[in-house]
Design a protein around this motif. Structure first.
Motif, short mmCIF file in Angstrom:
data_model
loop_
_atom_site.label_atom_id
_atom_site.label_comp_id
_atom_site.label_asym_id
_atom_site.label_seq_id
_atom_site.Cartn_x
_atom_site.Cartn_y
_atom_site.Cartn_z
N HIS A 18 53.62 35.57 51.76
CA HIS A 18 52.32 36.14 52.07
C HIS A 18 51.31 35.79 50.99
O HIS A 18 51.60 35.87 49.80
N ASP A 19 50.14 35.33 51.43
CA ASP A 19 49.07 34.94 50.49
C ASP A 19 48.35 36.20 50.02
O ASP A 19 47.27 36.53 50.47
N ALA A 20 48.97 36.93 49.13
CA ALA A 20 48.43 38.21 48.68
C ALA A 20 47.27 38.02 47.72
O ALA A 20 47.24 37.08 46.94
N PRO A 21 46.26 38.90 47.78
CA PRO A 21 45.15 38.80 46.85
C PRO A 21 45.62 38.93 45.40
O PRO A 21 46.54 39.68 45.10
N ARG A 22 44.99 38.17 44.52
CA ARG A 22 45.31 38.27 43.11
C ARG A 22 44.52 39.42 42.49
O ARG A 22 43.37 39.65 42.88
N PRO A 23 45.11 40.13 41.55
CA PRO A 23 44.35 41.19 40.90
C PRO A 23 43.09 40.61 40.24
O PRO A 23 43.16 39.58 39.57
N LEU A 24 41.94 41.22 40.47
CA LEU A 24 40.69 40.73 39.92
C LEU A 24 39.89 41.88 39.36
O LEU A 24 39.70 42.91 40.03
N ASP A 25 39.43 41.72 38.15
CA ASP A 25 38.58 42.71 37.52
C ASP A 25 37.35 42.98 38.39
O ASP A 25 36.72 42.03 38.87
N GLU A 26 37.01 44.25 38.59
CA GLU A 26 35.89 44.59 39.46
C GLU A 26 34.59 43.99 38.97
O GLU A 26 33.70 43.65 39.75
N ARG A 27 34.45 43.85 37.65
CA ARG A 27 33.22 43.26 37.11
C ARG A 27 33.07 41.81 37.58
O ARG A 27 31.98 41.39 37.98
N LEU A 28 34.18 41.06 37.57
CA LEU A 28 34.14 39.68 38.03
C LEU A 28 33.87 39.61 39.53
O LEU A 28 33.16 38.72 40.01
N ALA A 29 34.45 40.55 40.28
CA ALA A 29 34.21 40.60 41.73
C ALA A 29 32.72 40.83 42.01
O ALA A 29 32.14 40.19 42.89
N ARG A 30 32.10 41.74 41.25
CA ARG A 30 30.67 41.99 41.45
C ARG A 30 29.85 40.75 41.09
O ARG A 30 28.87 40.42 41.77
N GLU A 31 30.25 40.07 40.02
CA GLU A 31 29.52 38.89 39.59
C GLU A 31 29.51 37.80 40.65
O GLU A 31 28.47 37.22 40.94
N ILE A 32 30.68 37.53 41.23
CA ILE A 32 30.71 36.44 42.21
C ILE A 32 30.02 36.86 43.51
O ILE A 32 29.41 36.03 44.19
#
Length: 324
Positions: free
Chosen positions: A74-88
């Motif tokens: 399964h192509d599971a989402p990688r853990p990502l810092d919320e700050r980086l998610a907001r930035e992109i």
């Protein structure tokens, strides 16, 4: 374990066979896929193929017995810092079910490498929606270059868009502020290039056509405005896609891009202007995977807006993305 026959979907049109296998069996190595092709264990529509074969919808792929350790995962989402998610998410200027367009800031690398701790590729899970596949980069722009970056939502769309880039069906326009004024004011730069060295320290140089390492490189340019003979605003359209092509071609005109940290030497650095590369991927016109054409433009980064104001250049408003 037994042989399986899988059908290529519409979304997988034009995808390479080795990439198709990595999508369905992500633990298979490139070497394993090549060996299975070489020995005839992988076939397409009953015929022997090589790993670089491009697939078409409806074709049948013969999949030999795959060890349990390499079953699809399964192509599971990688853990990502919320700050980086907001930035992109802030970079998104256009989005639809097939693709995403970003306005990448200057100073952010597209992909990782030595000494690079943050880049667009590591942030892509921030754009993932539910169980959809992770968006994929279609092309790259330099770390110091700002502007348009194209993402595909699925592997099939990525393959079609990559084919459009390879076939020169995508029209790209960059804006640059250069030191000096080219003569003539418009034309085509036809200057072969060669790459010297490897890794972060490598550079691109103008090359003689007779050099065996020389690669054809062509760029159309036009002076859109100028501040006397000291500075010019150029529109640049690369007709080929060599590394650092626009930067070296501007230098070859005798007008290096303002703030270029790698090309142009001292002439590229002028007191009173920020020491950042003044090169921006301004617009893209491309065939949309769902039909028609997409036209999209990106606003200038802050340091270039400041320079435009100082030099009296007027960029005007940013056109709204348009499908036609």
């Amino acid at each position: 374990m037994s042989v399986a026959m899988l059908t290529v979907s519409e979304d997988e049109a034009e995808i390479r066979l080795d990439r198709w296998f990595r999508r369905h069996y992500p633990q298979l190595t490139q070497g394993m896929v090549q060996k299975l092709c070489r020995t005839g264990q992988i076939r397409v529509d009953g015929k022997r193929v090589d790993a670089g074969t491009r697939l078409a919808p409806g074709q049948s792929v013969r999949v030999p017995p795959i060890p349990a350790s390499t079953k699809p995962r399964h192509d599971a989402p990688r853990p990502l810092d919320e700050r980086l998610a907001r930035e992109i998410r802030k970079m998104v200027i256009y989005s639809d079910p097939q693709l995403i367009v970003l306005n990448k800031p200057s100073g952010l690398a597209t992909q990782g490498g030595p000494g690079i701790t943050q880049h667009v590729d590591m942030m892509l899970d921030g754009l993932r929606e539910g169980d959809d596949p992770r968006p994929r980069l279609v092309h790259r722009i330099d770390k110091d270059t700002s502007g348009l970056l194209l993402l595909a939502r699925t592997p099939g769309v990525a393959a079609r868009l990559a084919a459009a880039f390879r076939g020169r069906d995508v029209r790209k326009t960059y804006w640059a502020v250069v030191v000096g004024r080219p003569d003539p004011l418009s034309g085509e730069i036809d200057q072969p290039l060669a790459r010297l060295g490897a890794g972060p320290g490598s550079i691109t140089v103008a090359a003689d056509r007779r050099d065996e390492d020389a690669q054809m490189a062509r760029t159309e340019y036009e002076v859109l405005d100028s501040a006397g003979r000291k500075f010019s605003w150029l529109g640049l359209s690369p007709l080929t896609g060599r590394t650092h092509q626009l930067r070296v071609h501007c230098e070859s005109l005798g007008t290096p891009i303002l703030g270029d940290p790698k090309y142009g030497a001292e002439k590229a650095h002028v007191d009173g202007f920020t020491e950042r590369l003044h090169l921006h991927a301004r617009s893209l016109v491309l065939p949309h995977p769902a039909g028609g054409w997409l036209e999209v433009s990106a606003e200038l980064p802050p340091h270039m807006r400041e320079t435009f104001r100082a030099l009296g250049f007027t960029a005007g408003s940013v056109p709204v993305p348009r499908r036609r």
